[in-house]
Design an enzyme around this catalytic site. Structure first.
Site, mmCIF file in Angstrom:
data_model
loop_
_atom_site.group_PDB
_atom_site.id
_atom_site.type_symbol
_atom_site.label_atom_id
_atom_site.label_comp_id
_atom_site.label_asym_id
_atom_site.label_seq_id
_atom_site.Cartn_x
_atom_site.Cartn_y
_atom_site.Cartn_z
ATOM 1 N N HIS A 136 -11.182 0.211 2.951
ATOM 2 C CA HIS A 136 -10.671 0.608 4.262
ATOM 3 C C HIS A 136 -11.327 1.893 4.771
ATOM 4 O O HIS A 136 -11.673 2.001 5.952
ATOM 5 C CB HIS A 136 -9.156 0.807 4.192
ATOM 6 C CG HIS A 136 -8.416 -0.391 3.709
ATOM 7 N ND1 HIS A 136 -8.419 -1.597 4.380
ATOM 8 C CD2 HIS A 136 -7.638 -0.579 2.605
ATOM 9 C CE1 HIS A 136 -7.676 -2.474 3.716
ATOM 10 N NE2 HIS A 136 -7.197 -1.883 2.643
ATOM 11 N N HIS B 296 -10.521 -11.984 0.039
ATOM 12 C CA HIS B 296 -9.517 -11.060 0.583
ATOM 13 C C HIS B 296 -10.176 -9.786 1.096
ATOM 14 O O HIS B 296 -9.728 -9.220 2.102
ATOM 15 C CB HIS B 296 -8.446 -10.708 -0.441
ATOM 16 C CG HIS B 296 -7.391 -9.823 0.149
ATOM 17 N ND1 HIS B 296 -6.397 -10.312 0.974
ATOM 18 C CD2 HIS B 296 -7.222 -8.476 0.111
ATOM 19 C CE1 HIS B 296 -5.646 -9.305 1.398
ATOM 20 N NE2 HIS B 296 -6.137 -8.179 0.894
ATOM 21 N N ASP C 245 -9.653 -8.293 4.782
ATOM 22 C CA ASP C 245 -9.369 -6.891 5.098
ATOM 23 C C ASP C 245 -10.406 -6.318 6.058
ATOM 24 O O ASP C 245 -10.068 -5.607 7.018
ATOM 25 C CB ASP C 245 -9.377 -6.048 3.824
ATOM 26 C CG ASP C 245 -8.056 -6.088 3.077
ATOM 27 O OD1 ASP C 245 -7.059 -6.602 3.616
ATOM 28 O OD2 ASP C 245 -8.024 -5.590 1.928
ATOM 29 N N HIS D 135 -3.913 -6.702 7.789
ATOM 30 C CA HIS D 135 -3.734 -8.147 7.688
ATOM 31 C C HIS D 135 -3.357 -8.765 9.030
ATOM 32 O O HIS D 135 -3.881 -9.820 9.409
ATOM 33 C CB HIS D 135 -2.670 -8.482 6.645
ATOM 34 C CG HIS D 135 -3.057 -8.100 5.247
ATOM 35 N ND1 HIS D 135 -2.212 -8.241 4.174
ATOM 36 C CD2 HIS D 135 -4.212 -7.582 4.750
ATOM 37 C CE1 HIS D 135 -2.819 -7.814 3.073
ATOM 38 N NE2 HIS D 135 -4.035 -7.409 3.406
#
Length: 311
Positions: free
Chosen positions: A268, A241, A245, A78
């Site tokens: 991720h 969001h 990310d 973030h």
């Protein structure tokens, strides 16, 4: 020339780690040209440095975690996203624990801190990574397949598709495209919060995760609906969001990307695999600078006029 940036002044904040639940002191310091973004665990003796790097990512369970000399700093995506959105090239990020504080679950608190510190241009050319050839990575097969791709593009654009088979998510947009030649990071991305499901909380806490999560910093859902009384900040906040990310994950490559990023159910881990695949093929990218703002891609001209305005 388009110049590198740091901040003018030291700025501090305190928060709680999303997964660890630990209170964390966060201090942002200016850094010299070509330093990059460097995290520092100031609670350790000696202090351990974690230069933001795709190859330093050692754990991608629920967050991006940097590893160095047996130590770690987690949930860096973030604040990395905020740095990318405001054009910060060089910064020291001091933390007093192993996790960056979650703040409100988005990047907006970090944007505020960086703006409060003030942006400072440095007398050194800003370096970009221009993707020259398409690079793609994937996992799984059939309906379970996930993938992420970088393609040549004169600017920075992200396309993301999510699929959770949940009423609250399915009722919102599951696809979003953010083209920074037309849209604003601060207005259109930075306020999108992380999200989670009540049925997963117990399992995550058994794994030592989500101990600091609450409706104050996560969009929480039961089997049918969103439990946060304030609702959503964007109509398609869930997928936005994921884009937030991705921006942070991709900025771990060390420089802004000139590319079109497209992802289908990525996270991720896959984002990091994508960067490693790019770096493993030197012919697929080049490092470039721009002598004038006018010669830079439209997305960076627009960002300079908006988020990157010096204060």
């Amino acid at each position: 020339m388009l110049k590198q940036r740091t901040i003018k002044n030291v700025v501090k904040s305190v928060g709680v780690g999303l997964h660890s639940g630990t209170k964390v002191a966060l201090t942002l310091h200016p850094a010299a040209p070509d330093t990059g973004i460097v995290f520092r665990r100031v609670d350790l003796e000696p202090v351990v440095n974690f230069p933001a790097s795709a190859t330093a990512v050692g754990d991608t369970r629920m967050a991006s975690t940097l590893m160095s000399n047996g130590a770690k700093v987690s949930t860096v995506e973030h604040i990395m996203s905020a740095c990318a959105g405001l054009g910060i090239d060089n910064l020291y990020i001091d933390v007093s624990a192993e996790e960056i504080p979650i703040m409100d679950g988005s990047a907006s608190s970090f944007v505020f801190l960086l703006q409060q510190a003030g942006l400072h241009e440095q007398q050194c050319a800003k370096k970009f990574i221009r993707v020259k050839q398409t690079v793609e990575v994937s996992e799984g097969q059939g309906d379970r397949k996930k993938w992420a791709r970088l393609e040549p593009f004169n600017g920075f654009k992200l396309n993301f598709f999510i699929e959770f088979n949940h009423p609250a998510v399915d009722s919102t947009g599951q696809f979003a495209e953010i083209d920074f030649s037309e849209m604003s990071y601060v207005q259109d991305v930075s306020r999108a919060r992380t999200f989670g499901f009540m049925q997963d909380v117990e399992n995550l806490r058994d794994l030592g995760l989500a101990r600091g999560g609450s409706v104050d910093n996560v969009i929480v859902m039961d089997d049918y609906r969103i439990l946060n009384t304030d609702g959503l900040r964007y109509e398609n906040e869930f997928v936005r969001h994921k884009i937030l990310d991705a921006i942070g994950d991709l900025y771990l490559i060390g420089h802004p990307l000139l590319a079109n990023y497209t992802a289908h159910k990525s996270g991720h881990g896959l984002n990091n695999q994508l960067l490693r695949a790019l770096l493993a093929q030197p012919e697929t990218y080049e490092i470039v600078t721009f002598d004038t703002l006018e010669s830079a891609p439209p997305s960076y001209q627009s960002q300079t006029a908006r988020e990157w305005a010096l204060n």
